[in-house]
Motif scaffolding. Structure first.
Motif, PDB file in Angstrom:
ATOM      1  N   LEU A 171       0.770  -1.257  -0.033  1.00  0.00           N
ATOM      2  CA  LEU A 171      -0.083   0.038   0.074  1.00  0.00           C
ATOM      3  C   LEU A 171       0.743   1.206  -0.051  1.00  0.00           C
ATOM      4  N   ALA A 172       1.984   1.095   0.571  1.00  0.00           N
ATOM      5  CA  ALA A 172       2.991   2.435   0.878  1.00  0.00           C
ATOM      6  C   ALA A 172       3.567   2.651  -0.789  1.00  0.00           C
ATOM      7  N   TYR A 173       3.652   1.377  -1.208  1.00  0.00           N
ATOM      8  CA  TYR A 173       4.364   1.701  -2.781  1.00  0.00           C
ATOM      9  C   TYR A 173       3.253   2.023  -3.569  1.00  0.00           C
ATOM     10  N   ILE A 255      -6.709   4.817   0.601  1.00  0.00           N
ATOM     11  CA  ILE A 255      -5.555   3.956   0.552  1.00  0.00           C
ATOM     12  C   ILE A 255      -4.744   4.306   1.971  1.00  0.00           C
ATOM     13  N   LYS A 256      -4.578   5.775   2.004  1.00  0.00           N
ATOM     14  CA  LYS A 256      -3.717   5.838   3.044  1.00  0.00           C
ATOM     15  C   LYS A 256      -4.276   5.409   4.443  1.00  0.00           C
ATOM     16  N   GLU A 257      -5.584   5.641   4.589  1.00  0.00           N
ATOM     17  CA  GLU A 257      -6.391   5.229   5.778  1.00  0.00           C
ATOM     18  C   GLU A 257      -6.059   3.641   6.166  1.00  0.00           C
ATOM     19  N   ILE A 258      -6.312   3.015   5.058  1.00  0.00           N
ATOM     20  CA  ILE A 258      -6.247   1.579   5.121  1.00  0.00           C
ATOM     21  C   ILE A 258      -4.585   1.157   5.342  1.00  0.00           C
ATOM     22  N   GLU A 259      -3.750   1.897   4.703  1.00  0.00           N
ATOM     23  CA  GLU A 259      -2.257   1.508   4.929  1.00  0.00           C
ATOM     24  C   GLU A 259      -1.842   1.864   6.197  1.00  0.00           C
ATOM     25  N   SER A 260      -2.293   2.849   6.836  1.00  0.00           N
ATOM     26  CA  SER A 260      -2.025   3.612   8.388  1.00  0.00           C
ATOM     27  C   SER A 260      -2.338   2.223   9.348  1.00  0.00           C
TER      28      SER A 260
END
Length: 265
Positions: A171-173, A255-260
């Protein structure tokens, strides 16, 4: 019958060209900024040959791009026959469109994610897994070339919410790739409910002359779609899933929310 290793000829030529110049593995490695053990591992097949290694070999051995050409040919040989028509179109495409209901699109996968996906076929030999991982990573080079294609990927939220340990990195990628001006991501939220895209993934390439080529993956491999009627259907279905996807800024926020939730990478 075991499939022949498509990289064996490249390794043989590396050894031969180095030996013709009376250059030891340690000497070659020193010039190429690799250790002698790495050179040995490449030449014996315990380490895969990648594009940077091939390019350095061409420079040091003055082979005029021979090893880069051989490597790209070997990678094509390592890909399934049914996928090669799509790969050729992708290399020459002006715009790429993807829809994935279950996985991250191959062009946006990390090495670890790609390896995990390819290992889902538990009878696939590890050597083939590594060949396919290498080919997939090299395929991604089109996103970094001087004139890259525009990429518009629509991904179902369920593909982002896999709980595998590799997902935080993936997800970070994905977020880093979304920073590229020619890469656009739209997420279909779970709240969209049932939709036409759940019938399966699809890929579309617009070529320089404005024509489209499609591709469908399935359990037995994949199928190219070039007939006008089939391409029109895929374009309509892609527009359908993009139409219910979140706008780009909201997609990135999701995506940022899930990645966190995976903690710091």
């Amino acid at each position: 019958m075991e499939r022949e290793d498509p990289f064996a000829f490249v390794r043989d030529q590396l050894r031969r060209q180095r030996a013709l110049r009376n250059m030891s593995q340690d000497e070659f490695g020193k010039r190429a900024n690799y250790s002698g053990s790495t050179v040995s591992a490449v030449e014996t097949g315990t380490r895969l040959i990648d594009l940077p290694y091939a390019k350095r070999a061409d420079e040091i051995l003055d082979t005029g791009g021979l090893f880069e050409s051989l490597l790209r040919s070997a990678q094509d040989d390592g890909e399934p026959t049914w996928f090669k028509p799509y790969l050729e179109a992708e290399r020459n495409g002006r715009q790429l469109r993807f829809f994935e209901p279950m996985l991250i699109p191959g062009l946006l996968q990390t090495e670890n994610y790609a390896r995990a996906v390819l290992r889902m076929d538990d009878v696939r030999p590890e050597s083939e897994v590594e060949q396919r991982v290498s080919a997939r990573l090299e395929r991604q080079e089109i996103l970094r070339r001087e004139r890259p294609p525009q990429v518009i990927a629509v991904i179902d939220e369920s593909a982002l919410r896999r709980r595998d340990a590799i997902m935080g990195e993936q997800l970070a990628y994905l977020l880093r790739m979304a920073e590229l001006p020619h890469v656009h991501l739209n997420i279909v939220p779970l709240t969209a409910g049932l939709h036409i895209g759940l019938s399966g993934p699809l890929m579309l390439v617009m070529l320089a002359d404005g024509t489209w080529v499609g591709h469908l993956d399935h359990q037995l491999g994949g199928s190219p779609v070039a007939a006008e009627e089939g391409v029109a259907t895929l374009l309509a279905r892609w527009e359908g899933v993009r139409g219910i996807a979140l706008p780009e800024d909201q997609s990135i926020a999701l995506i940022k929310e899930i990645e966190s939730q995976h903690g710091p990478q």
